[in-house]
Write an enzyme that holds these catalytic residues in place. Sequence first.
Site, PDB file in Angstrom:
ATOM      1  N   CYS A 169     -22.771   2.855 -46.634  1.00 63.31           N
ATOM      2  CA  CYS A 169     -21.368   2.445 -46.571  1.00 63.31           C
ATOM      3  C   CYS A 169     -20.974   1.782 -47.894  1.00 63.31           C
ATOM      4  CB  CYS A 169     -21.160   1.482 -45.412  1.00 63.31           C
ATOM      5  SG  CYS A 169     -19.474   0.860 -45.309  1.00 63.31           S
ATOM      6  N   CYS A 223     -20.065  -2.144 -46.923  1.00 66.24           N
ATOM      7  CA  CYS A 223     -21.047  -3.134 -46.479  1.00 66.24           C
ATOM      8  C   CYS A 223     -22.498  -2.734 -46.752  1.00 66.24           C
ATOM      9  CB  CYS A 223     -20.858  -3.437 -44.993  1.00 66.24           C
ATOM     10  SG  CYS A 223     -21.364  -2.091 -43.917  1.00 66.24           S
ATOM     11  N   CYS A 234     -17.581   2.967 -39.806  1.00 67.42           N
ATOM     12  CA  CYS A 234     -18.791   2.167 -39.934  1.00 67.42           C
ATOM     13  C   CYS A 234     -18.785   1.100 -38.839  1.00 67.42           C
ATOM     14  CB  CYS A 234     -18.812   1.524 -41.323  1.00 67.42           C
ATOM     15  SG  CYS A 234     -20.181   0.374 -41.544  1.00 67.42           S
ATOM     16  N   CYS A 281     -17.653  15.187 -41.103  1.00 69.43           N
ATOM     17  CA  CYS A 281     -16.914  15.518 -42.323  1.00 69.43           C
ATOM     18  C   CYS A 281     -16.474  14.194 -42.943  1.00 69.43           C
ATOM     19  CB  CYS A 281     -15.721  16.380 -41.915  1.00 69.43           C
ATOM     20  SG  CYS A 281     -14.790  17.013 -43.290  1.00 69.43           S
TER      21      CYS A 281
HETATM   22 ZN    ZN Z   1     -19.625  -0.575 -43.538  1.00 64.70          ZN
END
Ligand code: ZN
Length: 113
Positions: free
Chosen positions: A25, A28, A74, A98
């Site tokens: 991510c 984060c 996320c 995707c």
């Molecule tokens: Zn994240």
Amino acid sequence: MVAIGTERAWTGKHVNVKEDGTFTCVVCGVDLFKTEKKFESGSGWPSFSDVAEKGNVHRVVDESYGMKRVEVVCTQCGSHLGHVFEDGPKEDTGLRYCINSASLNFKKKDGGH
Ligand SMILES: [Zn+2]
């Protein structure tokens, strides 16, 4: 909450990544996808048949635009990642994640950058 619009096809920096590694991510840093589950979907966006770690990617049903799509975010920070469709590789999960390149960082397997 970071909003990232869908980027244009083939413009994303991770579309052609084939090296072994993990996509994390961008907000984060949690592990989201792995190269081993990345496949060429022809869509122009990085596509994965499965997530790196179940629980790190959360699905949200999105019914804006008059059609039902499943958004993936996320789990840890709520950042928008892309969408999941049910036309992925049948020999695997049958799913196609995707994902926007802009939502991901790529971490090579051997540690280096
Ligand atoms: Zn994240």
